[in-house]
Design a protein around this motif. Structure first.
Motif, PDB file in Angstrom:
ATOM      1  N   ASP A 181     -65.286 -54.824 -23.621  1.00 17.44           N
ATOM      2  CA  ASP A 181     -66.567 -54.157 -23.826  1.00 17.44           C
ATOM      3  C   ASP A 181     -66.581 -52.974 -22.860  1.00 17.44           C
ATOM      4  O   ASP A 181     -66.698 -53.149 -21.653  1.00 17.44           O
ATOM      5  CB  ASP A 181     -67.704 -55.141 -23.521  1.00 17.44           C
ATOM      6  CG  ASP A 181     -69.080 -54.488 -23.602  1.00 17.44           C
ATOM      7  OD1 ASP A 181     -69.168 -53.265 -23.845  1.00 17.44           O
ATOM      8  OD2 ASP A 181     -70.082 -55.218 -23.407  1.00 17.44           O
TER       9      ASP A 181
ATOM     10  N   GLY B  46     -74.799 -52.312 -32.550  1.00 17.43           N
ATOM     11  CA  GLY B  46     -74.639 -52.232 -31.101  1.00 17.43           C
ATOM     12  C   GLY B  46     -73.454 -53.040 -30.595  1.00 17.43           C
ATOM     13  O   GLY B  46     -72.802 -53.777 -31.353  1.00 17.43           O
ATOM     14  N   ALA B  47     -73.207 -52.910 -29.310  1.00 21.46           N
ATOM     15  CA  ALA B  47     -72.160 -53.721 -28.681  1.00 21.46           C
ATOM     16  C   ALA B  47     -72.504 -55.201 -28.835  1.00 21.46           C
ATOM     17  O   ALA B  47     -71.615 -56.049 -28.956  1.00 21.46           O
ATOM     18  CB  ALA B  47     -72.033 -53.354 -27.205  1.00 21.46           C
ATOM     19  N   SER B  48     -73.788 -55.514 -28.893  1.00 23.18           N
ATOM     20  CA  SER B  48     -74.225 -56.917 -28.998  1.00 23.18           C
ATOM     21  C   SER B  48     -73.698 -57.587 -30.264  1.00 23.18           C
ATOM     22  O   SER B  48     -73.456 -58.797 -30.259  1.00 23.18           O
ATOM     23  CB  SER B  48     -75.751 -56.991 -28.964  1.00 23.18           C
ATOM     24  OG  SER B  48     -76.234 -56.418 -27.765  1.00 23.18           O
TER      25      SER B  48
ATOM     26  N   GLN C 195     -74.501 -45.337 -26.908  1.00 17.58           N
ATOM     27  CA  GLN C 195     -75.645 -44.729 -26.194  1.00 17.58           C
ATOM     28  C   GLN C 195     -75.519 -44.638 -24.674  1.00 17.58           C
ATOM     29  O   GLN C 195     -76.421 -44.163 -24.003  1.00 17.58           O
ATOM     30  CB  GLN C 195     -76.923 -45.491 -26.546  1.00 17.58           C
ATOM     31  CG  GLN C 195     -77.037 -46.899 -25.975  1.00 17.58           C
ATOM     32  CD  GLN C 195     -76.343 -47.966 -26.817  1.00 17.58           C
ATOM     33  OE1 GLN C 195     -75.544 -47.660 -27.678  1.00 17.58           O
ATOM     34  NE2 GLN C 195     -76.645 -49.221 -26.555  1.00 17.58           N
ATOM     35  N   LYS C 196     -74.375 -45.097 -24.100  1.00 16.29           N
ATOM     36  CA  LYS C 196     -74.220 -44.964 -22.651  1.00 16.29           C
ATOM     37  C   LYS C 196     -73.410 -43.720 -22.306  1.00 16.29           C
ATOM     38  O   LYS C 196     -73.788 -42.940 -21.461  1.00 16.29           O
ATOM     39  CB  LYS C 196     -73.529 -46.195 -22.055  1.00 16.29           C
ATOM     40  CG  LYS C 196     -74.175 -47.527 -22.435  1.00 16.29           C
ATOM     41  CD  LYS C 196     -75.323 -47.914 -21.537  1.00 16.29           C
ATOM     42  CE  LYS C 196     -76.178 -49.059 -22.075  1.00 16.29           C
ATOM     43  NZ  LYS C 196     -75.494 -50.303 -22.335  1.00 16.29           N
TER      44      LYS C 196
ATOM     45  N   THR D 122     -72.826 -52.416 -16.182  1.00 15.64           N
ATOM     46  CA  THR D 122     -73.898 -51.422 -16.178  1.00 15.64           C
ATOM     47  C   THR D 122     -75.070 -51.819 -15.284  1.00 15.64           C
ATOM     48  O   THR D 122     -75.668 -50.972 -14.630  1.00 15.64           O
ATOM     49  CB  THR D 122     -74.404 -51.266 -17.633  1.00 15.64           C
ATOM     50  OG1 THR D 122     -73.317 -51.472 -18.521  1.00 15.64           O
ATOM     51  CG2 THR D 122     -75.026 -49.909 -17.873  1.00 15.64           C
TER      52      THR D 122
HETATM   53  C1  LIG Z   1     -75.777 -51.636 -22.924  1.00 18.05           C
HETATM   54  C2  LIG Z   1     -74.617 -52.548 -22.957  1.00 18.05           C
HETATM   55  C3  LIG Z   1     -74.460 -53.481 -23.990  1.00 18.05           C
HETATM   56  C4  LIG Z   1     -75.455 -53.645 -25.102  1.00 18.05           C
HETATM   57  O1  LIG Z   1     -75.288 -52.636 -26.025  1.00 18.05           O
HETATM   58  P1  LIG Z   1     -76.133 -52.585 -27.376  1.00 18.05           P
HETATM   59  O2  LIG Z   1     -75.492 -51.442 -28.083  1.00 18.05           O
HETATM   60  O3  LIG Z   1     -77.560 -52.343 -26.990  1.00 18.05           O
HETATM   61  O4  LIG Z   1     -75.969 -53.873 -28.096  1.00 18.05           O
HETATM   62  C5  LIG Z   1     -73.342 -54.284 -23.970  1.00 18.05           C
HETATM   63  N1  LIG Z   1     -72.438 -54.181 -22.994  1.00 18.05           N
HETATM   64  C6  LIG Z   1     -72.547 -53.303 -21.987  1.00 18.05           C
HETATM   65  C7  LIG Z   1     -71.499 -53.233 -20.908  1.00 18.05           C
HETATM   66  C8  LIG Z   1     -73.656 -52.458 -21.929  1.00 18.05           C
HETATM   67  O5  LIG Z   1     -73.778 -51.582 -20.923  1.00 18.05           O
END
Ligand SMILES: *Cc1c(COP(=O)(O)O)cnc(C)c1O
Length: 359
Positions: free
Chosen positions: A169, A75-77, A192-193, A150
């Motif tokens: 990000d 994930g982005a995390s 996933q967004k 978000t």
């Molecule tokens: C949802 C989101 C994250 C987290 O993403 P993961 O893939 O669940 O780790 C990080 N940054 C932004 C801007 C997000 O919208």
């Protein structure tokens, strides 16, 4: 089967055509006699899918050979710490702009690797606007931004003018419009967004930033590992990459990122015009920083919330509740959201106004 209007912030909507093609590939990938789910990540058909996904990212964003395109996991995390782990020397300093929850989470990870300098924060005004007057020291290794917030519903509409590489990000606004990638050192986005299903993270990285620090980096967390192995050092998330590739094809066939931008601006206008017009509702963020992806709003009388959610839900508009940390409403209107769905929500807002004011 009735298809709902899905305003979920993530995992979120994808084009119907992508759902159908992805489902067909689960049954049998292009007449191969195998499902995408059971196919080796070293097989020729999967390599083709991967290569097409990478070249579509390159083509849509106009990325030069100086940048690598990866599809990773975690994930982005995971990028919150992979970025400083790979780029920031212990003596070095990285600048961060704090524009909300996700920025804050990224900032939290930096101090174990180097120094963090939060150049500005929107915290005091509840992250309802993007700070604009700040200075990024030129000695910073990079400047980290969250391009779209978000949860709060704000978006950076101008790329900050700084003389260090920008790390962004872009999880919730990647591919929502054309982008000049020149100022960027790293771009990352959980799929996933706005890109595909959960399970893969797009990472775009400028090669010249790598190999500059002394620190030992665990193999799996080293960008170099994934660059050398085309994201297949270990088993990559084959299905999320496949579905993402299908969505990138859809984007290209529908006017590319310029087409996406035009549609996104049109949809955002529909929802924000109603938020501003409707006597019951009001927007949460300052107008100039409003997100084209996540529109946040509240009812002036919060006691009406449950009633509105119920009415909107029974009209098929789902996923409109705000993030649990901020409340109110959030309509996520990503690339794949048709204007007709935004209109369906606006119709419910108007019907609700009529219902409340005529009693
Ligand atoms: C949802 C989101 C994250 C987290 O993403 P993961 O893939 O669940 O780790 C990080 N940054 C932004 C801007 C997000 O919208």
């Amino acid at each position: 089967m009735k298809k709902l209007h899905n305003f979920s912030a993530g995992p979120s909507i994808l084009p119907q055509e992508v759902f159908e093609k992805a489902a067909a590939g689960v049954r049998d990938l292009n007449g191969s006699g195998l499902s995408i789910l059971e196919m080796s990540h070293r097989s020729a058909p999967f390599k083709e899918i991967y290569n097409e996904a990478v070249s579509l990212v390159r083509e849509l964003l106009g990325i030069s050979d100086e940048m690598e395109v990866l599809f990773l996991t975690g994930g982005a995390s995971t990028q919150f710490f992979m970025v400083p782990l790979n780029l920031l020397d212990e003596q070095g300093q990285a600048a961060y702009l704090d524009t909300g929850t996700w920025s804050t989470k990224a900032i939290k990870e930096v101090s174990q690797f180097g120094k963090v300098n939060v150049v500005a924060s929107g915290k005091e005004d509840g992250y309802t606007s993007i700070p604009k007057s700040y200075a990024v020291p030129s000695a910073s290794t990079y400047f980290h931004i969250t391009s779209n917030n978000t949860i709060y519903g704000t978006q950076l509409h101008e790329v900050p003018q700084v003389d260090v590489p920008i790390v962004a990000d872009m999880s919730s606004d990647i591919m929502s419009g054309p982008l000049n990638t020149d100022p960027y050192g790293v771009i990352y986005a959980g799929a996933q967004k706005n890109l595909g299903p959960a399970g893969t993270t797009l990472v775009i990285i400028r090669k010249s930033l790598l190999g500059k620090i002394e620190r030992q980096i665990p193999t799996m967390l080293n960008y170099q590992t994934h660059i050398e192995k085309n994201s297949a050092f270990n088993t990559p998330p084959v299905f999320p990459i496949y579905a993402t590739m299908l969505n990138l094809r859809w984007l290209k066939a529908n006017g590319g990122l310029a087409g996406a931008k035009a549609r996104n601006e049109e949809k955002a206008k529909v929802i924000y015009d109603e938020i501003d017009r409707n006597t019951l509702f009001e927007g949460v963020t300052v107008a100039e920083d409003r997100s084209l992806m996540n529109a946040t709003f509240v009812l002036k009388d919060p006691s009406l919330e449950a009633d509105f959610v119920e009415r909107a839900t029974s009209a098929g508009c789902v996923g409109i509740k705000g993030h649990r940390s901020v409340g109110g409403f959030r309509a996520s209107i990503y690339n794949a959201m048709p204007k007709s769905s935004v209109q369906a929500l606006v119709d419910q807002m108007q019907a609700f106004e009529h219902h409340v004011t005529s009693h």
